[in-house]
Design a protein around this motif. Sequence first.
Motif, mmCIF file in Angstrom:
data_model
loop_
_atom_site.group_PDB
_atom_site.id
_atom_site.type_symbol
_atom_site.label_atom_id
_atom_site.label_comp_id
_atom_site.label_asym_id
_atom_site.label_seq_id
_atom_site.Cartn_x
_atom_site.Cartn_y
_atom_site.Cartn_z
ATOM 1 N N LEU A 114 0.663 -1.217 0.163
ATOM 2 C CA LEU A 114 0.373 -0.813 0.215
ATOM 3 C C LEU A 114 0.835 1.267 0.184
ATOM 4 O O LEU A 114 0.685 2.559 -0.556
ATOM 5 N N LEU A 115 1.516 1.081 0.262
ATOM 6 C CA LEU A 115 2.966 2.519 0.892
ATOM 7 C C LEU A 115 3.820 2.321 -0.404
ATOM 8 O O LEU A 115 3.670 3.957 -1.140
ATOM 9 N N ALA A 116 4.119 1.916 -0.612
ATOM 10 C CA ALA A 116 4.848 1.413 -2.514
ATOM 11 C C ALA A 116 3.786 2.040 -3.587
ATOM 12 O O ALA A 116 4.324 2.533 -4.624
ATOM 13 N N VAL A 117 2.182 1.394 -3.482
ATOM 14 C CA VAL A 117 1.624 1.995 -4.330
ATOM 15 C C VAL A 117 1.376 3.589 -4.511
ATOM 16 O O VAL A 117 1.395 4.313 -5.308
ATOM 17 N N ARG A 118 1.547 4.312 -3.240
ATOM 18 C CA ARG A 118 0.969 5.616 -2.991
ATOM 19 C C ARG A 118 0.078 6.185 -3.757
ATOM 20 O O ARG A 118 -0.220 6.731 -4.428
ATOM 21 N N LEU A 136 5.546 2.336 -8.895
ATOM 22 C CA LEU A 136 6.927 1.200 -8.329
ATOM 23 C C LEU A 136 8.073 1.586 -9.076
ATOM 24 O O LEU A 136 8.774 0.966 -8.693
ATOM 25 N N ILE A 137 7.745 1.428 -10.272
ATOM 26 C CA ILE A 137 8.922 1.805 -11.465
ATOM 27 C C ILE A 137 9.857 2.497 -10.597
ATOM 28 O O ILE A 137 11.316 2.244 -10.379
ATOM 29 N N ASN A 138 9.450 3.951 -10.004
ATOM 30 C CA ASN A 138 10.239 4.924 -9.792
ATOM 31 C C ASN A 138 10.168 4.394 -8.342
ATOM 32 O O ASN A 138 12.058 4.927 -8.071
ATOM 33 N N ASP A 139 10.064 3.133 -7.001
ATOM 34 C CA ASP A 139 10.921 3.215 -5.555
ATOM 35 C C ASP A 139 11.469 2.724 -6.333
ATOM 36 O O ASP A 139 12.959 2.660 -6.400
ATOM 37 N N LEU A 164 9.171 8.323 2.874
ATOM 38 C CA LEU A 164 9.844 6.890 2.340
ATOM 39 C C LEU A 164 9.245 5.971 1.659
ATOM 40 O O LEU A 164 8.314 5.772 0.802
ATOM 41 N N ARG A 165 10.735 5.526 0.808
ATOM 42 C CA ARG A 165 9.977 4.518 -0.079
ATOM 43 C C ARG A 165 9.887 2.776 0.230
ATOM 44 O O ARG A 165 11.376 3.288 0.828
ATOM 45 N N ALA A 166 9.075 1.800 -0.291
ATOM 46 C CA ALA A 166 9.861 1.249 0.023
ATOM 47 C C ALA A 166 10.988 -0.120 -0.137
ATOM 48 O O ALA A 166 11.134 -0.700 0.557
ATOM 49 N N CYS A 167 11.307 0.189 -1.593
ATOM 50 C CA CYS A 167 12.990 -0.774 -1.316
ATOM 51 C C CYS A 167 13.771 -0.466 -0.460
ATOM 52 O O CYS A 167 14.545 -1.327 -0.082
ATOM 53 N N THR A 168 13.820 0.860 -0.955
ATOM 54 C CA THR A 168 15.194 1.775 0.513
ATOM 55 C C THR A 168 14.534 1.265 2.111
ATOM 56 O O THR A 168 15.414 0.658 2.624
ATOM 57 N N GLN A 169 13.742 1.337 2.021
ATOM 58 C CA GLN A 169 13.512 0.967 3.568
ATOM 59 C C GLN A 169 12.960 -0.671 3.942
ATOM 60 O O GLN A 169 13.348 -1.178 5.286
#
Length: 303
Positions: free
Chosen positions: A15-19, A70-73, A91-96
């Motif tokens: 859900l956070l990744a989708v923004r 998602l691509i941006n993340d 905050l971004r999903a991959c980074t976190q």
Amino acid sequence: MNEENIKQNSWKAWLLAVRPKTLTGAAVPVMIGCALAYADAKAYGDDVFNWLSASLCLLFALVMQIDANLINDFFDYVHGNDDSTTRLGPLRACTQGWVSLDAMKRAIALTTCVACVVGLPLIIFGGLEMILVGICCVAFCFLYTTHLSYLGLGDILVLLFFGIVPVCITYYIQLHTVTPSVAIASVACGLVIDSLLIVNNYRDRDNDRRVGKVTLVVRIGSLWTERLYLLLGVASCLLGIVFWYQGHPLAFFLPLIYLVLHVFTWLKLRHINHGRRLNECLGETARNMLLYGIMVSVGLLLL
């Protein structure tokens, strides 16, 4: 939502990744395109407007926005542009570590495929040229994050793919033509939505400069960016005079409510200038953008 206790690849993480808050940026151009088409369709009879194709346009736009997020993340993390210690935005999903890289790759592939499946039936309503439109949308969705945003071309892409393309194509699918007034309205829509990118890049200008991401904000500097932000709102409303000449004066006057709020956000932007508090301006800009879309659409449909 407690972001400290998010299990990797959980529904909360996705859900956070989708923004979801960004989805209004995809919905507004389709909303305006549909309102323009519906208003003009009255001249041909009420049965001209096709709700199924309108729904497909909206769904395609929303899925493409999720795909872009998602691509941006993923690619901002790969490029090292997302540093959890210096990042000012959400905050971004991959980074976190909320979403694993492999899972993100699969999600990007899935959403891209879903967008293609959703968009494919639009060939029935808009002709084979819709294939080319879909290919361009998918291609530039990837090119924006991987290359073009680093060259300061992000604002041009927003004008094209959040203004001209969705408004004009949504209208074209309904009435199989694009009038000069629709083209002008699409530019106005693109300018409004670009203000969201401007405030985002204004907030991130120091970090972008550090990692070599030469956005328009980095190129022109803070003062001219603040002036540009104000100008985008003013120009979009001035372009709306085309609605008045087309017999829809309310579609010109109602968005002036948006302009008042845009000016207040601009004053706050100048006052804050730096730091995470600029996220307040980002949220207000998203609100203003949605209000603009609603006001234009209501103005077109009332008369």
